[in-house]
Design a protein around this motif. Structure first.
Motif, short mmCIF file in Angstrom:
data_model
loop_
_atom_site.label_atom_id
_atom_site.label_comp_id
_atom_site.label_asym_id
_atom_site.label_seq_id
_atom_site.Cartn_x
_atom_site.Cartn_y
_atom_site.Cartn_z
N ARG A 58 5.66 5.16 2.20
CA ARG A 58 5.19 6.52 2.52
C ARG A 58 5.82 7.56 1.60
O ARG A 58 7.04 7.59 1.43
CB ARG A 58 5.50 6.88 3.97
N GLN A 68 0.84 -1.19 0.00
CA GLN A 68 0.00 0.00 0.00
C GLN A 68 0.87 1.25 0.00
O GLN A 68 2.08 1.19 0.32
CB GLN A 68 -0.91 0.01 1.22
N ARG A 94 1.47 -0.74 13.81
CA ARG A 94 2.24 -0.38 12.62
C ARG A 94 3.43 0.45 13.07
O ARG A 94 3.32 1.23 14.02
CB ARG A 94 1.38 0.43 11.65
N SER A 111 2.30 -4.08 10.99
CA SER A 111 2.76 -3.85 9.61
C SER A 111 3.93 -2.89 9.64
O SER A 111 4.15 -2.15 10.61
CB SER A 111 1.62 -3.31 8.74
N ASP A 167 -3.75 5.13 -0.51
CA ASP A 167 -4.46 4.21 0.39
C ASP A 167 -4.64 4.77 1.80
O ASP A 167 -5.70 4.64 2.40
CB ASP A 167 -3.69 2.89 0.48
N ASP A 182 5.24 -3.31 4.03
CA ASP A 182 3.81 -3.35 3.76
C ASP A 182 3.29 -2.03 3.19
O ASP A 182 2.37 -2.03 2.37
CB ASP A 182 3.03 -3.67 5.04
N ILE A 183 3.88 -0.92 3.65
CA ILE A 183 3.38 0.41 3.28
C ILE A 183 4.55 1.30 2.91
O ILE A 183 5.57 1.34 3.63
CB ILE A 183 2.59 1.05 4.45
N GLU A 236 6.16 0.14 7.69
CA GLU A 236 6.06 1.27 6.76
C GLU A 236 7.43 1.91 6.60
O GLU A 236 8.19 2.04 7.57
CB GLU A 236 5.05 2.29 7.28
N SER A 289 1.09 5.32 1.34
CA SER A 289 0.57 6.30 2.29
C SER A 289 1.11 7.68 1.97
O SER A 289 2.15 7.83 1.32
CB SER A 289 0.94 5.91 3.72
#
Length: 290
Positions: A245, A2, A134, A163, A30, A242-243, A165, A4
């Motif tokens: 940024r 994803q 997270r 998760s 997301d 996972d994420i 990031e 961010s």
């Protein structure tokens, strides 16, 4: 994977911020982080404004987190933090351990921002036990470091509890101070700053004697001079991150979002500019590009 959008780190006029988040609502990002994380004197938007934006963005299908300040210096700032903690609807990104303490007291989950400086598996496990769902990896650490931490046996039984990031686009927030460097650069004291940050919507550049841009001044925050850009490292992050940024830019934020999304599998590599770097992620000098 994803994507961010971090909180706006600079001091922008209210009208510009509202327009920016209208564009965010229409984008395919997301996750969105909202809030003033640098200086409590920046009051173009108050908590109520951010809360209304959070509701609007949630209605547009975004996952929304409210971000806390990174350095608390006065009782009034803690009272403002309490509003965020007690919001009742949105997850909080804690950028200060005081925020974590408040959240833990109420049994609330949280995101640990990069400024929490979680450097090893023991700290990570401890934060998970306190409510972390997270975490944002400290910006100066490498992909190999992250891989090593997440592969530790002490993490294996809680790996599904959180998760990960990574800050992947923007000038890196490196340090915070009780002094305001932007004000000092204009020969003003912090108490008499006249909110001069608003004149520098991209921060104020600091160059060395040889002309290299070594830092960006952003009020009490010192940022990297080069823009961090991990657009070409995404394929190596698969299964690890996972994420991803992106930090809001004055211009081009959504163009970069499109470039990142197109290159998730490494099929659309981008040419980095002379002022881009990715050294920390590759375990090189921070200003390097590998």
């Amino acid at each position: 994977m994803q994507f961010s959008l971090g909180p706006v780190l600079y001091f922008w006029p209210k009208a510009q911020i509202l327009q920016f988040y209208r564009e965010v609502a229409a984008s395919d990002i997301d996750i969105v982080y909202l809030g003033e994380t640098v200086c409590s004197k920046r009051r173009e938007l108050k908590f109520e404004d951010y809360f209304a934006l959070a509701q609007m963005l949630r209605d547009a299908g975004k996952q929304v987190c409210l971000s806390s300040m990174t350095l608390y210096e006065a009782p009034g700032e803690l009272r403002e933090l309490r509003k965020y903690v007690d919001n009742g609807e949105f997850l909080i990104e804690a950028n200060d351990v005081g925020a974590i303490s408040m959240l833990q007291d109420q049994g609330l989950p949280f995101v640990a921002g990069a400024a929490i400086n979680c450097y090893n598996q023991h700290a990570l496990r401890r934060l998970v036990s306190m409510g972390l769902t997270r975490w944002v990896v400290p910006v100066e650490l490498s992909g190999q470091w992250l891989c090593d931490v997440l592969s530790q046996s002490i993490i294996s039984d809680i790996r599904d509890c959180f998760s990960t990031e990574v800050f992947a686009l923007g000038h890196l927030p490196l340090a915070w101070s009780g002094r305001c460097f932007t004000a000092r650069s204009e020969n003003r004291s912090k108490d008499q700053c006249e909110l001069c940050c608003i004149k520098y919507p991209k921060g104020r550049e600091v160059t060395s004697q040889d002309g290299s841009q070594v830092f960006v001044l952003n009020g009490i925050q010192t940022q990297s001079g080069y823009r961090y850009n991990l657009v070409n490292q995404l394929s190596a992050m698969q299964g690890l991150v996972d994420i991803v940024r992106l930090s809001p830019q004055q211009t081009g934020t959504f163009d970069w979002l499109a470039k990142f999304k197109a290159n998730v599998d490494g099929k659309a590599p981008q040419q980095l500019g002379n002022s881009d770097s990715n050294g920390y992620w590759l375990n090189l000098a921070g200003m390097a590009t590998g």
